[in-house]
Design a protein around this motif. Structure first.
Motif, PDB file in Angstrom:
ATOM      1  N   GLY A  95       0.807  -1.220   0.000  1.00  0.00           N
ATOM      2  CA  GLY A  95       0.000   0.000   0.000  1.00  0.00           C
ATOM      3  C   GLY A  95       0.836   1.264   0.000  1.00  0.00           C
ATOM      4  N   GLN A  96       2.143   1.168   0.055  1.00  0.00           N
ATOM      5  CA  GLN A  96       3.003   2.349   0.035  1.00  0.00           C
ATOM      6  C   GLN A  96       3.670   2.465  -1.340  1.00  0.00           C
ATOM      7  OE1 GLN A  96       5.819   2.168   3.207  1.00  0.00           O
ATOM      8  NE2 GLN A  96       4.313   2.599   4.788  1.00  0.00           N
ATOM      9  N   LEU A  97       3.093   3.261  -2.197  1.00  0.00           N
ATOM     10  CA  LEU A  97       3.641   3.442  -3.534  1.00  0.00           C
ATOM     11  C   LEU A  97       4.569   4.646  -3.538  1.00  0.00           C
ATOM     12  CD1 LEU A  97       0.502   2.864  -5.763  1.00  0.00           C
ATOM     13  CD2 LEU A  97       2.350   1.306  -5.333  1.00  0.00           C
ATOM     14  N   LEU A  98       5.617   4.539  -4.313  1.00  0.00           N
ATOM     15  CA  LEU A  98       6.547   5.641  -4.507  1.00  0.00           C
ATOM     16  C   LEU A  98       6.524   6.039  -5.980  1.00  0.00           C
ATOM     17  CD1 LEU A  98       9.568   4.247  -2.465  1.00  0.00           C
ATOM     18  CD2 LEU A  98       7.914   5.953  -1.739  1.00  0.00           C
ATOM     19  N   SER A  99       6.708   7.317  -6.234  1.00  0.00           N
ATOM     20  CA  SER A  99       6.735   7.792  -7.626  1.00  0.00           C
ATOM     21  C   SER A  99       7.953   8.670  -7.851  1.00  0.00           C
ATOM     22  CB  SER A  99       5.453   8.529  -7.986  1.00  0.00           C
ATOM     23  OG  SER A  99       5.371   9.724  -7.274  1.00  0.00           O
ATOM     24  N   ARG A 100       8.381   8.719  -9.091  1.00  0.00           N
ATOM     25  CA  ARG A 100       9.495   9.561  -9.473  1.00  0.00           C
ATOM     26  C   ARG A 100       8.984  10.968  -9.712  1.00  0.00           C
ATOM     27  NH1 ARG A 100       9.874   6.360 -13.934  1.00  0.00           N
ATOM     28  NH2 ARG A 100       9.943   4.275 -13.157  1.00  0.00           N
TER      29      ARG A 100
END
Length: 178
Positions: free
Chosen positions: A171-176
């Motif tokens: 549930g912890q998404l990271l984005s650039r």
């Protein structure tokens, strides 16, 4: 003599059948080679038939035997890329005496494909960026993992770091950054 010369000049061009050929694609600025077929269904040989684009001096001259056909190659100038319609052609003759000229115009249904001209010389290399960071220091960019931030609603799916998200808690998404 003048009336007879005029009649023979007209008869030399009268009754010829013209058929369009094909044109190979070329690059812009190069001449396009176009083929045309002259058919002589009559019993008389046709001499000195000149084919050129209207207004240009360059062209082709052909003699067509009786009940035969003659293939004629023309070089058509190309300037711009894209499909180009064949320009109007002028058929003319001054045979037999050179005192009179008979002519006819023909617009063949030939389309010439003109490609963009290739770039001359080698491609320019990008300018080197000024190195304002010391040795061992990396730059933060789109591929740097330290530059990742938490996913925010509205971030494009193509900017999500899926590998980093697989290592984190569910549930912890990271984005650039953009």
């Amino acid at each position: 003599l003048a009336l007879l010369g005029m009649l023979h000049t007209f008869r030399n061009l009268s009754g010829l059948v013209l058929r369009p050929g094909r044109a190979e694609p070329v690059f812009a600025g190069q001449p396009a080679d176009v083929s045309l077929m002259l058919l002589n269904p009559g019993r008389l040989e046709r001499f000195s038939i000149r084919i050129d684009t209207s207004g240009s001096g360059a062209g082709a001259v052909a003699d067509v035997p009786p009940q035969a056909q003659q293939l004629v190659q023309l070089a058509i100038a190309t300037e711009r890329r894209g499909p180009m319609m064949m320009p109007r052609l002028r058929l003319s003759t001054e045979y037999p005496l050179g005192l009179f000229r008979a002519w006819a115009y023909w617009q063949p249904a030939i389309e010439i494909l003109v490609y963009p001209s290739p770039q001359e010389g080698p491609l320019a290399l990008p300018e080197p960026e000024a190195a304002d960071h010391g040795p061992g220091q990396g730059r933060r960019g789109n591929e740097d993992l330290a530059a990742l931030r938490p996913y925010q609603s509205g971030d494009p799916l193509s900017r999500i770091a899926w590998r980093a998200a697989a290592r984190n808690a569910p549930g912890q998404l990271l984005s650039r950054p953009l």
